[in-house]
Design a protein around this motif. Sequence first.
Motif, short mmCIF file in Angstrom:
data_model
loop_
_atom_site.label_atom_id
_atom_site.label_comp_id
_atom_site.label_asym_id
_atom_site.label_seq_id
_atom_site.Cartn_x
_atom_site.Cartn_y
_atom_site.Cartn_z
N LYS A 105 0.49 -30.60 -0.40
CA LYS A 105 -0.17 -31.47 0.58
C LYS A 105 -0.82 -32.67 -0.13
CE LYS A 105 -3.61 -31.34 4.33
NZ LYS A 105 -4.56 -32.33 3.79
N TYR A 106 -1.50 -32.40 -1.24
CA TYR A 106 -2.13 -33.47 -2.01
C TYR A 106 -1.09 -34.50 -2.46
CZ TYR A 106 -4.04 -35.72 -6.21
OH TYR A 106 -4.42 -36.64 -7.15
N CYS A 107 0.03 -34.00 -2.98
CA CYS A 107 1.07 -34.91 -3.48
C CYS A 107 1.70 -35.71 -2.35
CB CYS A 107 2.14 -34.12 -4.23
SG CYS A 107 1.56 -33.48 -5.82
N ARG A 108 1.90 -35.08 -1.22
CA ARG A 108 2.46 -35.81 -0.09
C ARG A 108 1.55 -36.96 0.31
NH1 ARG A 108 5.82 -33.81 4.96
NH2 ARG A 108 5.66 -35.64 6.28
N GLU A 109 0.26 -36.69 0.38
CA GLU A 109 -0.69 -37.72 0.79
C GLU A 109 -0.79 -38.84 -0.24
OE1 GLU A 109 -4.21 -35.44 1.43
OE2 GLU A 109 -3.59 -34.74 3.44
N ARG A 110 -0.58 -38.50 -1.51
CA ARG A 110 -0.70 -39.51 -2.56
C ARG A 110 0.63 -40.21 -2.86
NH1 ARG A 110 -3.23 -38.52 -8.69
NH2 ARG A 110 -2.59 -40.56 -9.47
N GLY A 111 1.74 -39.70 -2.31
CA GLY A 111 3.05 -40.29 -2.58
C GLY A 111 3.64 -39.85 -3.90
N ILE A 112 3.32 -38.61 -4.33
CA ILE A 112 3.83 -38.05 -5.58
C ILE A 112 5.05 -37.19 -5.28
CG2 ILE A 112 3.27 -36.56 -7.55
CD1 ILE A 112 1.65 -39.18 -7.43
N TYR A 113 6.12 -37.36 -6.05
CA TYR A 113 7.30 -36.52 -5.89
C TYR A 113 7.01 -35.11 -6.41
CZ TYR A 113 9.98 -40.85 -5.29
OH TYR A 113 10.46 -42.07 -4.85
N THR A 114 7.60 -34.09 -5.74
CA THR A 114 7.31 -32.71 -6.11
C THR A 114 8.59 -31.90 -6.31
OG1 THR A 114 7.11 -32.17 -3.75
CG2 THR A 114 5.07 -32.60 -4.97
N GLN A 115 8.49 -30.94 -7.23
CA GLN A 115 9.58 -29.99 -7.48
C GLN A 115 8.98 -28.61 -7.65
OE1 GLN A 115 12.92 -30.76 -10.31
NE2 GLN A 115 12.16 -28.97 -11.43
N LEU A 116 9.66 -27.59 -7.13
CA LEU A 116 9.24 -26.21 -7.33
C LEU A 116 10.43 -25.42 -7.84
CD1 LEU A 116 6.90 -24.00 -5.33
CD2 LEU A 116 9.22 -23.14 -5.69
N ASN A 117 10.20 -24.61 -8.89
CA ASN A 117 11.25 -23.79 -9.49
C ASN A 117 11.18 -22.39 -8.90
OD1 ASN A 117 11.59 -26.03 -11.11
ND2 ASN A 117 10.51 -25.15 -12.86
N SER A 118 12.28 -21.94 -8.30
CA SER A 118 12.32 -20.62 -7.68
C SER A 118 13.68 -19.97 -7.93
CB SER A 118 12.09 -20.73 -6.17
OG SER A 118 12.30 -19.49 -5.52
N ASN A 119 13.70 -18.61 -7.97
CA ASN A 119 15.01 -17.95 -8.08
C ASN A 119 15.66 -17.78 -6.71
OD1 ASN A 119 13.95 -15.45 -6.94
ND2 ASN A 119 13.14 -14.95 -8.98
N LEU A 120 14.96 -18.11 -5.65
CA LEU A 120 15.49 -18.16 -4.27
C LEU A 120 16.00 -16.81 -3.77
CD1 LEU A 120 15.57 -20.39 -2.16
CD2 LEU A 120 17.90 -20.93 -2.87
N THR A 121 15.45 -15.71 -4.28
CA THR A 121 15.92 -14.38 -3.87
C THR A 121 15.01 -13.71 -2.84
OG1 THR A 121 14.74 -13.27 -5.68
CG2 THR A 121 17.01 -13.99 -6.12
N LEU A 122 13.94 -14.38 -2.44
CA LEU A 122 13.03 -13.78 -1.47
C LEU A 122 13.50 -14.12 -0.05
CD1 LEU A 122 9.64 -14.57 -3.24
CD2 LEU A 122 11.00 -12.49 -3.35
#
Length: 376
Positions: A105-122
Amino acid sequence: MQPNQKGIRPVTPQYDPWDAWMTRAATGKYELTSVEFTVTNLCNLRCEHCAVGETLVEREGLPISVDQLIRRLDEVETLKTLSITGGEPILNPRVVKETIRPLLKYCRERGIYTQLNSNLTLPLSRYEDWIEDLDVLHISYNYRDAEDFYRIAFQKAKKDVDFKTAETLFNRLKENARQLSAQGVFISAESLLSPFTSRHIVKMHQDIAEMGCKRHEVHPLYPSDFARGMELLTLDQYRETVHRLLDGHHPEVWILFGTLPFYPCSDKAEDRELWQRLHREPNVTVRQDPDGRNRLNVNAFTGDVIVTDFGDVPALGNIKTDRLDDIFQQWLEHPLAKKTHCFCLKAKCAGPNLLVAHAYYADWDFSKRRAKIEIQ
């Protein structure tokens, strides 16, 4: 799904905000534009190639408050990107609620690009209530089928896991990727090149395309933690693998070669030819290593700040007492930084990753080398 932030430039092969090249080429110096938070040491997998495997735990304590993390981010005026890693960041719902969602949320409001690393198994539902604030979902993909996943993902598990459980997780990974991609999520699937994955990399690439992933990241196997004793590809094998992948490239998938172990200052003509081919191929890029050039990693439990989440360089400072900008400037004066922070504008190269340099070029002082080719 709507784009993360209105009015900001989308992530494309022409614009990769994590690439250290952009700032260095534009300003003539390295600046801290990226911060990575390690928000958990929990993970439901124990992959043989995990470069942070020795830090994984069964139970962990309370992290530093997200307000304190954000206060340090506020001090970094040059910040452009934020990455979230683990462990598996989504495994603990408390981490999602109290750390990940506020950071996004903070990054969206500030215009910061975001990445999250996940194994995507959940289960898919674990992703859907926050992913609209994310720019890039980064996953690992080093498998041909469920049997490969079973062998690789539980190689270092301390307790037996039955094949049926592994098969369920593997199928969920692929189906989650398809569904999220169909919803407009930018998924970047990473493959680590090893003697095993090298043989099957084109098949994996086609699977990644079939899952709808927009990008395929290709990196060397990092000889760290669980992977410390694994066999590395020779440079000749690595070069042949890259050419074979390029020959089998799915035209709609962006291939990003990160921490590439070939450089325009090489004495070998075949290395220089590969560098030039990579810069000619459509929808293919070479990302200059962010670690220590425009990014620092912060442990959200201890506050320790390091160059990378899987490197051997000791902590440079701690966010409880130090500003991130000050830590970054301190790192730029470190002997290791000076040895590897070479820069060739005409060849479009910013030097090697620390682990890759140690594994393949231990006797090179990159600061004393010069590019032998130019990129038009």
